[in-house]
Design a protein around this motif. Structure first.
Motif, short mmCIF file in Angstrom:
data_model
loop_
_atom_site.label_atom_id
_atom_site.label_comp_id
_atom_site.label_asym_id
_atom_site.label_seq_id
_atom_site.Cartn_x
_atom_site.Cartn_y
_atom_site.Cartn_z
N ARG A 84 0.76 -1.14 0.12
CA ARG A 84 -0.27 -0.19 0.19
C ARG A 84 0.95 1.34 -0.12
N ARG A 123 -5.00 7.24 5.50
CA ARG A 123 -6.21 6.54 5.23
C ARG A 123 -6.19 4.80 5.00
N TYR A 124 -5.08 4.62 4.11
CA TYR A 124 -5.15 3.34 3.56
C TYR A 124 -3.85 2.24 3.91
#
Length: 128
Positions: free
Chosen positions: A9, A56-57
């Motif tokens: 990610r 966020r991810y």
């Protein structure tokens, strides 16, 4: 979240940041900035973009104020940013007449600074 997932990610966020970096640098160069000042501006924009994606991810918000988290993230990215900018500068300075050399320098610099940035984000900013 597992380390491998975070690295993946983080890499995806890095690619998004790279695209921001390249776009802002191109705009800065077209506006008349030199390749080094333009790169400083594009780097800051890329850091802002990757911070938003990573919080966020990739990682969870650090549980501190947004303002404090931003400054910690910017500080953490400065180590990788130094590696990134040194790589970029060496390439641009060494090969000034190569077409699109600033873009190649941004790409090489981003790869060079990625590991330093991941360590800083994971263990300094988001502390997981």
């Amino acid at each position: 979240m597992k380390l491998g997932t975070q690295v993946l990610r983080f890499g995806v966020a890095g690619v998004a940041g790279l695209l921001v970096d390249l776009a802002v640098l191109e705009l800065a160069l077209r506006a008349g900035m030199n390749p080094y000042a333009g790169r400083a501006a594009s780097f800051l924009c890329a850091v802002l973009a990757t911070w938003q994606i990573n919080r966020r991810y990739t990682f969870h918000p650090a549980g501190i104020s947004l303002w404090t988290e931003w400054w910690r993230y910017l500080l953490a990215m400065s180590g990788g940013g130094a590696v990134n900018f040194a790589t970029y500068s060496a390439i641009v300075w060494t090969f000034p007449n190569v077409p699109h050399i600033t873009s190649w320098g941004v790409c090489a610099g981003s790869l060079a600074g990625m590991a330093v940035n991941f360590v800083g984000a994971r263990w300094f900013v988001f502390q997981r």
